[in-house]
Design an enzyme around this catalytic site. Structure first.
Site, PDB file in Angstrom:
ATOM      1  NE  ARG A 148      -3.999  -1.806   2.304  1.00 22.18           N
ATOM      2  CZ  ARG A 148      -5.228  -1.379   2.040  1.00 22.18           C
ATOM      3  NH1 ARG A 148      -5.460  -0.092   1.903  1.00 22.18           N
ATOM      4  NH2 ARG A 148      -6.228  -2.216   1.919  1.00 22.18           N
ATOM      5  CE1 TYR A 165      -0.593  -9.086  -0.951  1.00 22.00           C
ATOM      6  CE2 TYR A 165      -2.508 -10.350  -0.242  1.00 22.00           C
ATOM      7  CZ  TYR A 165      -1.880  -9.138  -0.437  1.00 22.00           C
ATOM      8  OH  TYR A 165      -2.539  -7.965  -0.118  1.00 22.00           O
ATOM      9  CG  ASP A 218     -13.609   2.544   1.308  1.00 21.56           C
ATOM     10  OD1 ASP A 218     -13.761   1.870   0.270  1.00 21.56           O
ATOM     11  OD2 ASP A 218     -12.900   2.161   2.261  1.00 21.56           O
TER      12      ASP A 218
HETATM   13  C1  LIG Z   1      -8.228  -5.518   5.596  1.00 20.22           C
HETATM   14  C2  LIG Z   1      -8.522  -4.840   4.293  1.00 20.22           C
HETATM   15  C3  LIG Z   1      -8.039  -5.394   3.124  1.00 20.22           C
HETATM   16  C4  LIG Z   1      -8.320  -4.780   1.899  1.00 20.22           C
HETATM   17  N1  LIG Z   1      -7.822  -5.338   0.763  1.00 20.22           N
HETATM   18  C5  LIG Z   1      -8.094  -4.773  -0.430  1.00 20.22           C
HETATM   19  C6  LIG Z   1      -7.560  -5.331  -1.622  1.00 20.22           C
HETATM   20  O1  LIG Z   1      -6.829  -6.322  -1.583  1.00 20.22           O
HETATM   21  N2  LIG Z   1      -7.866  -4.724  -2.809  1.00 20.22           N
HETATM   22  C7  LIG Z   1      -8.663  -3.607  -2.866  1.00 20.22           C
HETATM   23  O2  LIG Z   1      -8.916  -3.115  -3.970  1.00 20.22           O
HETATM   24  N3  LIG Z   1      -9.175  -3.059  -1.741  1.00 20.22           N
HETATM   25  C8  LIG Z   1      -8.911  -3.597  -0.539  1.00 20.22           C
HETATM   26  N4  LIG Z   1      -9.393  -3.032   0.609  1.00 20.22           N
HETATM   27  C9  LIG Z   1     -10.238  -1.826   0.520  1.00 20.22           C
HETATM   28  C10 LIG Z   1      -9.408  -0.568   0.319  1.00 20.22           C
HETATM   29  O3  LIG Z   1      -8.387  -0.473   1.280  1.00 20.22           O
HETATM   30  C11 LIG Z   1     -10.313   0.650   0.429  1.00 20.22           C
HETATM   31  O4  LIG Z   1     -11.488   0.435  -0.281  1.00 20.22           O
HETATM   32  C12 LIG Z   1      -9.617   1.890  -0.141  1.00 20.22           C
HETATM   33  O5  LIG Z   1      -8.436   2.138   0.560  1.00 20.22           O
HETATM   34  C13 LIG Z   1     -10.562   3.080  -0.078  1.00 20.22           C
HETATM   35  O6  LIG Z   1      -9.870   4.246  -0.453  1.00 20.22           O
HETATM   36  P1  LIG Z   1     -10.555   5.671  -0.225  1.00 20.22           P
HETATM   37  O7  LIG Z   1      -9.548   6.640  -0.669  1.00 20.22           O
HETATM   38  O8  LIG Z   1     -11.911   5.680  -0.835  1.00 20.22           O
HETATM   39  O9  LIG Z   1     -10.804   5.756   1.337  1.00 20.22           O
HETATM   40  P2  LIG Z   1      -9.744   5.792   2.533  1.00 20.22           P
HETATM   41  O10 LIG Z   1      -8.584   4.912   2.252  1.00 20.22           O
HETATM   42  O11 LIG Z   1     -10.526   5.527   3.780  1.00 20.22           O
HETATM   43  O12 LIG Z   1      -9.206   7.279   2.527  1.00 20.22           O
HETATM   44  C14 LIG Z   1      -9.975   8.325   3.032  1.00 20.22           C
HETATM   45  C15 LIG Z   1      -9.043   9.457   3.411  1.00 20.22           C
HETATM   46  O13 LIG Z   1      -9.831  10.563   3.805  1.00 20.22           O
HETATM   47  C16 LIG Z   1      -9.319  11.070   5.014  1.00 20.22           C
HETATM   48  N5  LIG Z   1     -10.475  11.674   5.698  1.00 20.22           N
HETATM   49  C17 LIG Z   1     -11.463  11.040   6.358  1.00 20.22           C
HETATM   50  N6  LIG Z   1     -12.354  11.912   6.822  1.00 20.22           N
HETATM   51  C18 LIG Z   1     -11.917  13.135   6.447  1.00 20.22           C
HETATM   52  C19 LIG Z   1     -12.427  14.454   6.619  1.00 20.22           C
HETATM   53  N7  LIG Z   1     -13.570  14.684   7.288  1.00 20.22           N
HETATM   54  N8  LIG Z   1     -11.720  15.485   6.111  1.00 20.22           N
HETATM   55  C20 LIG Z   1     -10.554  15.277   5.427  1.00 20.22           C
HETATM   56  N9  LIG Z   1     -10.032  14.056   5.248  1.00 20.22           N
HETATM   57  C21 LIG Z   1     -10.722  12.991   5.732  1.00 20.22           C
HETATM   58  C22 LIG Z   1      -8.700   9.903   5.722  1.00 20.22           C
HETATM   59  O14 LIG Z   1      -7.717  10.318   6.665  1.00 20.22           O
HETATM   60  C23 LIG Z   1      -8.111   9.119   4.554  1.00 20.22           C
HETATM   61  O15 LIG Z   1      -6.802   9.554   4.240  1.00 20.22           O
HETATM   62  C24 LIG Z   1      -9.129  -3.615   1.856  1.00 20.22           C
HETATM   63  C25 LIG Z   1      -9.614  -3.053   3.030  1.00 20.22           C
HETATM   64  C26 LIG Z   1      -9.312  -3.658   4.250  1.00 20.22           C
HETATM   65  C27 LIG Z   1      -9.858  -3.048   5.495  1.00 20.22           C
END
Ligand SMILES: Cc1cc2nc3c(=O)[nH]c(=O)nc-3n(C[C@H](O)[C@H](O)[C@H](O)COP(=O)(O)OP(=O)(O)OC[C@H]3O[C@@H](n4cnc5c(N)ncnc54)[C@H](O)[C@@H]3O)c2cc1C
Length: 396
Positions: A109, A218, A295
């Site tokens: 990551r 892995y 997410d």
């Molecule tokens: C155990 C596990 C294994 C996973 N394995 C996989 C995999 O193998 N393959 C895959 O595709 N996905 C996988 N995922 C899912 C993946 O990690 C997430 O779906 C992805 O990281 C989502 O990215 P995002 O940027 O939407 O959200 P996030 O990664 O949650 O990023 C959100 C960001 O917004 C910030 N934030 C939050 N609230 C605020 C606010 N109010 N103001 C400003 N900033 C804020 C946070 O600090 C964070 O930096 C896995 C998840 C888990 C838990």
């Protein structure tokens, strides 16, 4: 700003937020990324990038920088956690890569995030701000006014909420409150390859399946690292901040598992655990000049290994939608309409797939029997909807 260029505010600087910021900068827009944390960081663990995620990265122009850091497993395996007997093996070989027009990759990551961050930092159109927590927003002057917890406001033409599971932006657009209390516990970590005995090392993505618990491993990078992930279901609801781990908590669900699993678990840190929740799928992620991504729009359990892949697909599609439509709100609505059913299917499939991975007595026998008689072609057909290139994103 050049003609036709807009100022977008992106809440959240994770994989979703940085990928959409980069995609919009390529189209000539100005972007302010507002990240609540004091740094742009990711968890020290691996992530699987299925062909659809790799094609989305290619669409964003970011697959090439990822490839030197990627490990390409030759198969995705499920094994019976108690006996080690194979349940199913899905080859992710050259034929697979040809079928889905992209390889199956796993990456650290931190490597993925730093590639996204480097790409954004090289763009003068992207302003990256940390320590900037978004609290909410209002429509203002044909655009948006975003409120930060510091009391400051940031003005722009539009807001993209990429602020994760507990999205503040989602509360105005969807208004579905906090997610349900978590029930899924995860321990994960990355260790040097040389700490893993040769007999236990495997080049594939391997899942050991047991009643209410599974264990995945892995290799990462060029095989120099090894990623370990434990997941189990808690019998009781947990509080989101109940993240202190212990050896007993981590290993108890693996009682009766094969000795290889216990040997590998010895290498996994147990001081901290992660709690995972999802939400019900929703059909509308847009309101005026604000929209959700990643997410924040479609949080899912990790069982399909797709959350980040779907966030990358969102970014590619949202950037394309903004090029196709003359107004932002039209583009946001069209993007949301195009994406919600696919992502809802992944969210719901992830819930169903736990039952398969962590099947209890009798269900596990039915599962094993079902897979035993499945030819590889049938396995591919079952996953075509997710991995295939029909969603127009190509890996080229
Ligand atoms: C155990 C596990 C294994 C996973 N394995 C996989 C995999 O193998 N393959 C895959 O595709 N996905 C996988 N995922 C899912 C993946 O990690 C997430 O779906 C992805 O990281 C989502 O990215 P995002 O940027 O939407 O959200 P996030 O990664 O949650 O990023 C959100 C960001 O917004 C910030 N934030 C939050 N609230 C605020 C606010 N109010 N103001 C400003 N900033 C804020 C946070 O600090 C964070 O930096 C896995 C998840 C888990 C838990």
């Amino acid at each position: 700003m050049t003609r036709g260029s807009r100022k977008f505010i992106v809440a959240g600087g994770g994989i979703g937020g940085l990928s959409i910021a980069y995609a919009l900068a390529q189209k000539g827009h100005e972007i302010a990324v507002l990240e609540q944390a004091t740094d742009f960081t990711e968890v020290g663990a691996g992530i699987q990038l299925a062909p659809n995620g790799m094609r989305a990265l290619a669409d964003l122009g970011l697959a090439d920088p990822v490839m030197p850091y990627a490990w390409k497993p030759e198969a995705l395996q499920m094994r019976n956690g108690y006996t080690g007997a194979p349940i199913v093996k899905l080859p992710t070989n050259a034929e697979f890569a040809q079928r889905y027009r992209a390889p199956y990759c796993v990456v650290h990551r931190a490597d993925l995030l730093s590639i996204l961050l480097d790409a954004c930092q090289a763009e003068t159109r992207i302003d990256l701000q940390t320590g900037a927590r978004v609290e909410g927003y209002e429509a203002a002057n044909g655009g948006v006014s975003v409120r930060l917890s510091s009391g400051q406001t940031v003005e722009g033409d539009a807001l993209i909420g990429a602020d994760g599971l507990r999205s503040a932006v989602r509360q105005k657009i969807v208004g579905d409150g906090a997610p349900e209390k978590p029930r899924h516990v995860v321990y994960r970590g990355v260790v040097p390859r040389h700490t893993i005995p040769d007999a236990l090392w495997c080049q594939d993505v391997v899942m050991w399946c047991g009643d209410g618990a599974d264990f995945v491993h892995y290799p990462l990078r060029s095989g120099e690292l090894f990623n370990l992930v434990v997941t189990f279901r808690s019998p009781i609801e947990l509080e989101p901040d109940d993240i202190e781990g212990s050896l007993e908590d981590m290993t108890a669900p693996f009682s009766g598992f094969a000795p290889e699993v216990h040997e590998l678990l010895r290498h996994l840190p147990h001081e901290r655990r992660w709690l995972v929740s999802d939400r019900e799928p929703v059909a509308n992620w847009a309101e005026g000049n604000a929209v959700l991504l990643g997410d924040a729009a479609h949080p899912m359990l990790q069982y399909m290994a797709q959350g980040a892949c779907q966030a990358l697909e969102d970014s590619a599609e949202l950037a394309a939608s903004l090029s196709r439509h003359s107004t932002i709100d039209e583009a946001f609505r069209a993007y949301s309409h195009k994406r919600y059913l696919r992502t809802a299917r992944v969210q719901l499939s992830a819930r169903r797939f736990i039952e398969v991975c962590q099947a209890g007595p009798v269900f596990d026998q039915v599962r094993d029997h079902y897979f035993k008689h499945r030819p590889v072609e049938k396995l591919y057909q079952a996953i075509d909807w997710l991995y295939s290139a029909e969603n127009h994103l190509r890996f080229e």
